[in-house]
Design a protein around this motif. Structure first.
Motif, mmCIF file in Angstrom:
data_model
loop_
_atom_site.group_PDB
_atom_site.id
_atom_site.type_symbol
_atom_site.label_atom_id
_atom_site.label_comp_id
_atom_site.label_asym_id
_atom_site.label_seq_id
_atom_site.Cartn_x
_atom_site.Cartn_y
_atom_site.Cartn_z
ATOM 1 N N PRO A 533 0.835 -1.190 0.000
ATOM 2 C CA PRO A 533 0.000 0.000 0.000
ATOM 3 C C PRO A 533 0.876 1.248 0.000
ATOM 4 N N TYR A 534 0.273 2.368 -0.352
ATOM 5 C CA TYR A 534 0.997 3.627 -0.370
ATOM 6 C C TYR A 534 1.455 3.986 1.040
ATOM 7 N N GLY A 535 2.629 4.580 1.151
ATOM 8 C CA GLY A 535 3.150 5.014 2.440
ATOM 9 C C GLY A 535 3.534 6.478 2.400
ATOM 10 N N LEU A 536 3.883 7.023 3.548
ATOM 11 C CA LEU A 536 4.133 8.456 3.650
ATOM 12 C C LEU A 536 5.624 8.762 3.799
ATOM 13 N N HIS A 537 6.144 8.814 5.030
ATOM 14 C CA HIS A 537 7.477 9.378 5.234
ATOM 15 C C HIS A 537 8.418 8.389 5.898
ATOM 16 N N GLY A 538 9.713 8.596 5.652
ATOM 17 C CA GLY A 538 10.699 7.653 6.144
ATOM 18 C C GLY A 538 11.911 8.313 6.779
#
Length: 544
Positions: A533-538
């Motif tokens: 699934p789409y993710g945000l920040h790392g």
């Protein structure tokens, strides 16, 4: 200095960046808006009709599909060549579960947090994921319903008395979510913390096993319920903003490595509106903290509603205007508060100081992913829109917005596009840069752009802010997440390194992608055995 007469009365004071070069002017000069039209008269609030949510519609792309298992780990087969110097772990946080049983969530930001790792060591790649075990997630899985207030989701109550009780829990913060689904940072003492915009949603994890360790408890008495989801974190300090909803303004606070105590640097009072503007992120320079005041403002009435409004917990108030404030890190004094053209941004990129020929700071430059002052971007991130793409729900235009904030006492600043937005398809968000250039003049930024038509950023782009050009990576039907830059150890060039992204493919697959930071050509990819699934920040955790 030695050539001056001994009896000279001229004295020299050391330059202090926390004092303005000139006293504030009593009259406000006019300013020119080149890239955004500022309304002459206050505009009415934006009203977006809420579409009906058809929970029977299946998702059409793996990016918007809940992950199927709560954890996994294994070695990935790599196509291409991983750099031998790349040793460490990349962690990416983001929503990974958007349903409870047959009930589908409304918004991208509602999903329960899934932390994904890519561990690089001696040319091998070990990957894995795990659900962050927040109280909100555990309660939802146990009771099979939403139990805490998420971005757009509210617990359903059986009667009016139960609703009143839920409101009381909201005021105390009890019912606010601790679903830490936004970012992940490594503190200076090596603790790894997942974050969201509620202060209680600060959760410590083990970066190797991804196991949830427990809450990050702040030991100070500053109180408040929310903070910026994107603190500035270095090996030396942790800086963040605490919005004050009762007495509109922001506390700027600092926390030292090894400590859980936030200490106040200073306070910024809002110059417009009945509430502070949303501060999802903010930038810093070497000497200053830049505090943005957007006309997209927190709204207490919207927080109290049982069903979401078009702009959720915010309201668009262009008549309240927009401002940028600059605070000295050392003293907490305000060195500039200027009106700027209306803007909307989730993510600031970086900021730096402009100096004159004598080395005095004359202005602050701050760059962001700016959505052309269009609040509709929030509605476009509704899962219903993302899963059923049509031109009606096309991605709104965005650009690299560059603020110039003068420190000469004038009352207005500028906001212009840093380069032609067509260079990156008029899409711009999810940015990173070489962290060695934090708060300093820099040349390159990496972000998600667009190849249109699309309803979501679907390219990776390298921005050259000197040549005002962009290089773009694109794969048909793929949705890449934030491109994260990792510098090569010992590098002397700003773009000497790799860019890491995790990609949700059009055929249901997921893969890790590595691009050369300089040429922006693909050097390796590694496919997961399941869809991502789409993710945000790392964040990047180098090997010790």
């Amino acid at each position: 200095m030695a050539s001056m007469a001994a009896g000279s009365c001229i004295s020299f004071k050391p330059y202090n960046p926390c004092l303005p070069l000139h006293p504030p002017k009593r009259t406000v000069s006019s300013f020119t808006i080149r890239s955004i039209a500022s309304p002459i008269r206050p505009s009415p609030p934006v009203v977006v009709p809420l579409p009906d949510i058809d929970t029977s519609i299946p998702p059409t792309h793996v990016a918007w599909t809940s992950i199927r298992q709560d954890r996994w780990e294994g070695q990935l087969s790599v196509q291409g060549q991983l750099p031998r110097w790349l040793n460490g772990t990349y962690l990416r946080n983001g929503p990974g579960v958007w349903n409870i049983g047959n009930y589908n969530f409304r918004h991208l930001f509602d999903g329960y947090a899934t932390i994904v790792k890519l561990h690089f060591e001696d040319g091998r790649l070990i990957a894995g994921h795990r659900q962050i075990e927040s109280n909100a997630y555990k309660a939802a899985m146990k009771n099979q319903k939403v139990c805490y207030r998420e971005f757009s989701e509210v617990p359903k109550t059986d009667n009016f008395l139960a609703y009143v009780g839920e409101l009381a829990n909201l005021f105390s913060g009890v019912s606010l979510t601790d679903n830490a689904n936004t970012g992940v940072v490594k503190l200076g003492d090596s603790r790894v913390v997942c974050l969201t915009e509620t202060q209680k949603g600060s959760i410590i994890i083990n970066p190797s096993t991804l196991e949830t360790i427990g809450k990050f408890e702040y030991s100070d008495s500053l109180g408040g319920l929310i903070h910026s989801a994107h603190p500035i974190v270095t090996d030396l300090e942790f800086l963040t903003l605490l919005p004050d909803l009762l007495n509109p303004g922001y506390l700027v606070v600092r926390m030292e490595p090894g400590s859980n105590e936030r200490k106040v640097i200073g306070r910024v009072n809002c110059k417009g509106g009945p509430a502070p503007g949303w501060v999802h992120s903010f930038p810093v320079t070497e000497n200053y903290v830049v505090v943005p005041e957007m006309p997209l403002r927190y709204c207490a009435q919207n927080l109290l509603r049982a069903e979401p409004t078009p702009l959720y917990k915010f309201e668009w108030r262009p008549e309240s205007k927009a401002f940028m404030h600059v605070m000295c890190k050392a003293s907490g004094s305000i060195v500039a508060s200027v009106e700027v053209p209306l803007f909307i941004t989730f993510h600031f990129i970086n900021a730096y100081e402009e100096r004159d020929e004598k080395g005095r700071i004359t202005a602050v430059i701050a760059d962001c992913c700016e959505h052309n002052a269009n609040p509709l971007i929030l509605d476009r991130l509704r899962l219903h829109n993302l899963r059923r793409f049509s031109l009606k729900h096309a991605l709104p235009d965005a650009r690299v917005g560059r603020f110039r904030i003068p420190l000469d006492g004038s009352g207005h600043g500028k906001l212009e596009a840093a380069l032609d937005p067509d260079e990156h398809g008029r899409g711009m968000d999810m940015c990173s840069f070489n962290p060695a250039y934090l708060g300093k003049k820099y040349r390159y930024a990496y972000a998600c752009g667009a190849k249109r038509p699309c309803n979501f950023p679907n390219t990776l782009t390298k921005i050259d802010l000197v040549k005002k050009k962009a290089k773009n990576w694109y794969e048909s039907g793929a949705i890449p997440s934030e491109p994260f830059f990792v510098a090569r150890p010992g590098a002397t060039e700003e773009d000497d390194g790799v860019v890491i992204s995790m990609v949700s493919g059009k055929n249901g697959e997921g893969y890790a992608l590595l691009l050369d930071g300089s040429t922006f050509e693909e050097i390796a990819r590694a496919k997961f055995p399941y869809g991502l699934p789409y993710g945000l920040h790392g964040c990047w955790i180098p090997k010790n």
